[in-house]
Design a protein around this motif. Structure first.
Motif, short mmCIF file in Angstrom:
data_model
loop_
_atom_site.label_atom_id
_atom_site.label_comp_id
_atom_site.label_asym_id
_atom_site.label_seq_id
_atom_site.Cartn_x
_atom_site.Cartn_y
_atom_site.Cartn_z
N UNK A 71 9.05 -12.05 -9.46
CA UNK A 71 8.22 -11.34 -8.51
C UNK A 71 7.87 -9.94 -8.99
N UNK A 72 8.85 -9.24 -9.53
CA UNK A 72 8.60 -7.86 -9.97
C UNK A 72 7.52 -7.82 -11.06
N UNK A 73 7.50 -8.82 -11.94
CA UNK A 73 6.52 -8.82 -13.03
C UNK A 73 5.11 -9.11 -12.54
N UNK A 74 4.97 -9.57 -11.30
CA UNK A 74 3.65 -9.84 -10.74
C UNK A 74 3.05 -8.62 -10.05
N UNK A 75 3.86 -7.62 -9.81
CA UNK A 75 3.37 -6.42 -9.13
C UNK A 75 2.42 -5.63 -10.05
N UNK A 76 1.34 -5.14 -9.47
CA UNK A 76 0.36 -4.35 -10.22
C UNK A 76 0.48 -2.88 -9.84
N UNK A 77 -0.26 -2.05 -10.54
CA UNK A 77 -0.27 -0.63 -10.20
C UNK A 77 -0.78 -0.41 -8.78
N UNK A 78 -1.74 -1.23 -8.38
CA UNK A 78 -2.26 -1.13 -7.01
C UNK A 78 -1.17 -1.45 -6.00
N UNK A 79 -0.35 -2.46 -6.31
CA UNK A 79 0.76 -2.82 -5.42
C UNK A 79 1.76 -1.68 -5.32
N UNK A 80 2.14 -1.13 -6.47
CA UNK A 80 3.13 -0.05 -6.50
C UNK A 80 2.61 1.16 -5.72
N UNK A 81 1.35 1.51 -5.94
CA UNK A 81 0.76 2.64 -5.23
C UNK A 81 0.76 2.41 -3.73
N UNK A 82 0.36 1.21 -3.32
CA UNK A 82 0.32 0.88 -1.88
C UNK A 82 1.71 0.96 -1.26
N UNK A 83 2.71 0.48 -2.01
CA UNK A 83 4.09 0.52 -1.51
C UNK A 83 4.55 1.97 -1.34
N UNK A 84 4.30 2.80 -2.34
CA UNK A 84 4.75 4.19 -2.29
C UNK A 84 4.07 4.96 -1.17
N UNK A 85 2.79 4.69 -0.95
CA UNK A 85 2.07 5.34 0.14
C UNK A 85 2.61 4.87 1.49
N UNK A 86 2.86 3.57 1.61
CA UNK A 86 3.31 3.00 2.89
C UNK A 86 4.66 3.53 3.33
N UNK A 87 5.54 3.82 2.36
CA UNK A 87 6.87 4.32 2.72
C UNK A 87 6.95 5.85 2.65
N UNK A 88 5.78 6.49 2.46
CA UNK A 88 5.72 7.96 2.36
C UNK A 88 6.70 8.45 1.30
N UNK A 89 6.60 7.86 0.11
CA UNK A 89 7.58 8.10 -0.95
C UNK A 89 7.68 9.56 -1.37
N UNK A 90 6.58 10.27 -1.36
CA UNK A 90 6.60 11.66 -1.81
C UNK A 90 7.53 12.51 -0.96
N UNK A 91 7.77 12.10 0.28
CA UNK A 91 8.63 12.85 1.19
C UNK A 91 9.95 12.17 1.50
#
Length: 286
Positions: A71-91
């Motif tokens: 599953x991890x190898x199927x993730x794209x940069x778009x997926x990673x970005x969407x995940x980080x934004x959704x969980x408010x990763x910067x904060x």
């Protein structure tokens, strides 16, 4: 694909008695947290992205190795970005481990720019290391293919260490980058060392040796280009992130090239291969 369908707003195919569609998107946060409790952290983060509901993820650590390589190898940069934004990763996010995310270039990490709470990133996207010694690590025959791009990732890391209240204290680089020793990485190592020594009192947590007497020699990142250790972080436990001095530095896994304090992960010596390994690598290679 199923998660993306759920998050797309399509009809779920079931209706209530009054004709309204039943949808997981409309579930209360308490239910989402309850369901998420049965999932690994990275699966919860994917769920948060798919549903645009941050309540699905309540952690400061995101380790993609817990969902497996398939599953991890199927993730794209778009997926990673969407995940980080959704969980408010910067904060909210302190630890990110991209183990298994072999299909990304790193542009998806952009939501982390300027984070002042981010502490650790593991960029070694492969979950298995080679049989490492000086010759094996830099062998021209090793398959050094990697999608992760220095040009995409380093500017993001620079934005983090440039912050006055930065928290970053551990970076694990991919083996392929360390083998190439390109200028963009070499320059970052110097900036990282400077940022860490300016901000951090690197006192050994074992013997309490102070840093003031050895600050000039204290270099978190190995910048000696003539050794196979170039680009490895020194004096830092990969798990708990405490610092230790050279005399107390004992546990080093020769497979994944990570250093641990004895409390977190005592290494094991294999008489068959003559190498020491951490618990995870011992299970893989034994």
């Amino acid at each position: 694909e199923a998660i993306r369908i759920i998050g797309s707003g399509r009809s779920c195919g079931s209706t209530t008695s009054d004709g309204n569609c039943l949808s997981i998107i409309s579930l209360p946060e308490s239910i989402l947290r309850f369901v998420g409790g049965y999932l690994p952290n990275s699966s919860r983060a994917i769920m948060a992205s798919a549903l645009s509901r941050s309540a699905c993820f309540e952690s400061d650590t995101l380790d993609f190795s817990d969902i497996g390589r398939d599953l991890a190898s199927e993730l794209t940069d778009s997926d990673i970005s969407s995940i980080l934004v959704s969980i408010d990763a910067v904060n909210t996010l302190k630890v990110l481990k991209l183990i298994g995310c072999e299909n990304i270039t790193g542009v998806g990490l952009d939501p982390l720019r300027g984070s002042t709470i981010f502490e650790q990133i593991d960029l070694s996207t492969s979950e298995k290391g080679p049989a490492m010694n000086g010759e094996d690590l830099f062998s021209p025959h090793f398959p050094w293919g990697i999608s992760l791009s220095e040009d995409a990732v380093i500017p993001i890391l620079d934005s983090i260490i440039a912050e006055k209240d930065r928290a970053l204290r551990h970076v694990q680089f991919p083996l392929a980058w360390r083998q190439k020793k390109c200028e963009i990485i070499a320059s970052f190592l110097e900036r990282y060392n400077l940022a860490i020594t300016r901000l951090t009192c690197a006192k050994c947590s074992a013997c309490r040796c102070g840093c003031e007497t050895c600050r000039e020699e204290f270099r978190i990142m190995n910048t000696s280009s003539k050794t196979w250790e170039w680009g490895l972080q020194n004096f830092t436990c990969y798990d708990c992130l405490i610092y230790f001095c050279e005399e107390c530095e004992e546990d080093f896994c020769e497979w994944c090239q990570k250093k641990f304090c004895e409390s977190c992960c005592p290494t094991q010596y294999c008489e068959h291969c003559g190498k020491t390994s951490c618990n995870d690598c011992h299970q893989i290679f034994s």
